[in-house]
Enzyme design. Structure first.
Site, PDB file in Angstrom:
ATOM      1  N   ASP A 141      22.702 -21.215 -12.769  1.00 25.64           N
ATOM      2  CA  ASP A 141      21.621 -22.190 -12.884  1.00 25.64           C
ATOM      3  C   ASP A 141      21.522 -23.032 -11.615  1.00 25.64           C
ATOM      4  O   ASP A 141      21.067 -24.175 -11.649  1.00 25.64           O
ATOM      5  CB  ASP A 141      21.844 -23.081 -14.116  1.00 25.64           C
ATOM      6  N   LYS A 144      17.960 -20.768  -6.853  1.00 28.25           N
ATOM      7  CA  LYS A 144      17.573 -19.450  -7.394  1.00 28.25           C
ATOM      8  C   LYS A 144      17.823 -18.313  -6.406  1.00 28.25           C
ATOM      9  O   LYS A 144      18.101 -17.197  -6.816  1.00 28.25           O
ATOM     10  CB  LYS A 144      16.113 -19.477  -7.855  1.00 28.25           C
ATOM     11  N   ASP A 169      19.525 -18.664 -15.901  1.00 26.13           N
ATOM     12  CA  ASP A 169      18.400 -19.519 -16.281  1.00 26.13           C
ATOM     13  C   ASP A 169      17.250 -19.296 -15.294  1.00 26.13           C
ATOM     14  O   ASP A 169      17.464 -18.836 -14.167  1.00 26.13           O
ATOM     15  CB  ASP A 169      18.826 -21.005 -16.247  1.00 26.13           C
ATOM     16  N   ASN A 170      16.040 -19.590 -15.715  1.00 21.07           N
ATOM     17  CA  ASN A 170      14.866 -19.652 -14.831  1.00 21.07           C
ATOM     18  C   ASN A 170      14.430 -18.330 -14.214  1.00 21.07           C
ATOM     19  O   ASN A 170      13.912 -18.316 -13.087  1.00 21.07           O
ATOM     20  CB  ASN A 170      15.097 -20.649 -13.687  1.00 21.07           C
ATOM     21  N   GLU A 199      12.153 -25.908 -19.633  1.00 20.62           N
ATOM     22  CA  GLU A 199      12.640 -27.089 -20.353  1.00 20.62           C
ATOM     23  C   GLU A 199      11.565 -28.173 -20.480  1.00 20.62           C
ATOM     24  O   GLU A 199      10.890 -28.517 -19.523  1.00 20.62           O
ATOM     25  CB  GLU A 199      13.904 -27.673 -19.693  1.00 20.62           C
TER      26      GLU A 199
HETATM   27  C1  LIG Z   1      25.362 -22.650  -3.645  1.00 16.22           C
HETATM   28  C2  LIG Z   1      25.643 -23.788  -4.549  1.00 16.22           C
HETATM   29  N1  LIG Z   1      26.899 -24.153  -4.824  1.00 16.22           N
HETATM   30  C3  LIG Z   1      27.125 -25.177  -5.653  1.00 16.22           C
HETATM   31  N2  LIG Z   1      26.164 -25.936  -6.235  1.00 16.22           N
HETATM   32  C4  LIG Z   1      24.899 -25.594  -5.959  1.00 16.22           C
HETATM   33  C5  LIG Z   1      24.581 -24.523  -5.121  1.00 16.22           C
HETATM   34  N3  LIG Z   1      23.243 -24.410  -5.054  1.00 16.22           N
HETATM   35  C6  LIG Z   1      22.718 -25.401  -5.812  1.00 16.22           C
HETATM   36  N4  LIG Z   1      23.723 -26.114  -6.343  1.00 16.22           N
HETATM   37  C7  LIG Z   1      23.587 -27.240  -7.258  1.00 16.22           C
HETATM   38  O1  LIG Z   1      23.002 -26.744  -8.453  1.00 16.22           O
HETATM   39  C8  LIG Z   1      21.911 -27.569  -8.853  1.00 16.22           C
HETATM   40  C9  LIG Z   1      20.639 -26.867  -8.469  1.00 16.22           C
HETATM   41  C10 LIG Z   1      19.867 -26.341  -9.390  1.00 16.22           C
HETATM   42  C11 LIG Z   1      18.599 -25.648  -8.984  1.00 16.22           C
HETATM   43  N5  LIG Z   1      17.740 -25.538 -10.153  1.00 16.22           N
HETATM   44  C12 LIG Z   1      16.433 -25.490  -9.998  1.00 16.22           C
HETATM   45  O2  LIG Z   1      15.922 -25.480  -8.893  1.00 16.22           O
HETATM   46  C13 LIG Z   1      15.594 -25.517 -11.217  1.00 16.22           C
HETATM   47  C14 LIG Z   1      14.235 -25.819 -11.055  1.00 16.22           C
HETATM   48  C15 LIG Z   1      13.393 -25.877 -12.156  1.00 16.22           C
HETATM   49  C16 LIG Z   1      11.970 -26.195 -11.968  1.00 16.22           C
HETATM   50  C17 LIG Z   1      10.991 -25.512 -12.659  1.00 16.22           C
HETATM   51  C18 LIG Z   1       9.626 -25.821 -12.475  1.00 16.22           C
HETATM   52  C19 LIG Z   1       9.267 -26.825 -11.598  1.00 16.22           C
HETATM   53  F1  LIG Z   1       7.983 -27.142 -11.422  1.00 16.22           F
HETATM   54  C20 LIG Z   1      10.248 -27.537 -10.899  1.00 16.22           C
HETATM   55  C21 LIG Z   1      11.584 -27.219 -11.086  1.00 16.22           C
HETATM   56  C22 LIG Z   1      13.895 -25.643 -13.452  1.00 16.22           C
HETATM   57  C23 LIG Z   1      15.260 -25.341 -13.602  1.00 16.22           C
HETATM   58  O3  LIG Z   1      15.797 -25.099 -14.827  1.00 16.22           O
HETATM   59  C24 LIG Z   1      16.111 -25.265 -12.497  1.00 16.22           C
HETATM   60  O4  LIG Z   1      17.417 -24.924 -12.707  1.00 16.22           O
HETATM   61  C25 LIG Z   1      22.058 -28.835  -8.069  1.00 16.22           C
HETATM   62  C26 LIG Z   1      22.631 -28.309  -6.762  1.00 16.22           C
HETATM   63  O5  LIG Z   1      23.316 -29.303  -6.052  1.00 16.22           O
HETATM   64 MG   LIG Z   2      17.700 -24.170 -14.700  1.00 22.03          MG
END
Ligand SMILES: Cc1ncnc2c1ncn2[C@@H]1O[C@H](/C=C/CNC(=O)c2cc(-c3ccc(F)cc3)cc(O)c2O)C[C@H]1O
Ligand SMILES: [Mg+2]
Length: 215
Positions: A141, A144, A169-170, A199
């Site tokens: 999650d 992406k 997810d997604n 969500e």
């Molecule tokens: C490589 C890596 N290692 C460790 N943590 C990592 C990582 N890459 C991201 N992360 C962490 O995970 C989290 C990132 C999650 C990314 N999730 C998303 O971008 C995301 C975006 C949407 C979304 C849908 C429609 C829309 F209009 C707008 C947004 C819905 C979701 O359920 C999501 O999970 C936070 C980040 O710091």
């Molecule tokens: Mg998600």
């Protein structure tokens, strides 16, 4: 400076949830995100699908990529059998700080190891650092475009073995096209789409469950 959205979400948990009660933490976050501020938690609808898969699988070793505020971390940890091991990776220190407090409010800090760092850096070190041999469940999650490279790295490190379940997810919104193509076309995965909604909205989204069949 104004609080961040995760900090406002945490305030909502502290104001509404009962300390040590995971369900009240989940309910408080869902209420906040539905009625106050949308946030990218897996949410209640996809969360129920996640719950049923965790209950069915009763996994011993779980990995979550992308903790964010800890919502799915709490959903999963509250359903794990005693003695299960749950590692969640988050590289943003502000999100990690909020997630630790959300997990703490749910009283699940003893069930979860929140590791601050990038999945790509940590995946090769999970075995020797945590003594984990393989994962029964991986919940993806995070960013992406990281789903596919991290899945390949988990395969190379032997952390995905016959029977491992990947839950992503997604896969529709925002979408993970390269990952989806890989797991759906690979002879080594049995993949299935669980249709749902993004969500707190009526937009289509869903979870992809992919069972590794072995090499
Ligand atoms: C490589 C890596 N290692 C460790 N943590 C990592 C990582 N890459 C991201 N992360 C962490 O995970 C989290 C990132 C999650 C990314 N999730 C998303 O971008 C995301 C975006 C949407 C979304 C849908 C429609 C829309 F209009 C707008 C947004 C819905 C979701 O359920 C999501 O999970 C936070 C980040 O710091
Ligand atoms: Mg998600």
């Amino acid at each position: 400076t104004r609080k961040s959205r995760p900090q406002r979400l945490l305030k909502a948990v502290e104001g509404k949830a009962t300390l040590g009660d995971p369900q009240s933490v989940i309910t408080a976050i869902d209420h906040f995100c539905r009625h106050k501020e949308w946030a990218m938690n897996v949410g209640d609808e996809k969360g129920s699908i996640l719950d049923s898969l965790v209950i069915e699988l009763s996994p011993v070793n779980v990995l979550e990529l992308g903790t964010y505020c800890g919502y799915s971390t709490v959903r999963i940890a509250r359903l794990l059998p005693p003695g299960a091991r749950f590692i969640t990776l988050e590289f943003n220190p502000d999100y990690a700080a909020v997630a630790r407090q959300v997990i703490g409010w749910a009283g699940l800090e003893d069930k979860v190891q929140l590791v601050e760092g990038a999945s790509g850096d940590w995946i090769p070190r999970l075995r020797e650092h945590f003594g984990v041999q393989m994962f029964d469940l991986v919940f993806l999650d995070h960013w992406k475009d990281q789903y596919l490279p991290d899945t390949k790295q988990l395969e190379e490190c032997g952390l995905i073995q016959k029977g491992t379940v990947l839950l992503a997810d997604n896969v529709i919104c925002p979408g993970t096209p390269d990952y989806l193509k890989y797991v759906r076309n690979s002879p080594h995965y049995d993949s299935r789409y669980y249709r749902s909604h993004l969500e707190y909205t009526k937009v289509e989204d869903g979870l992809e469950k992919s069972v590794f069949l072995g090499f």
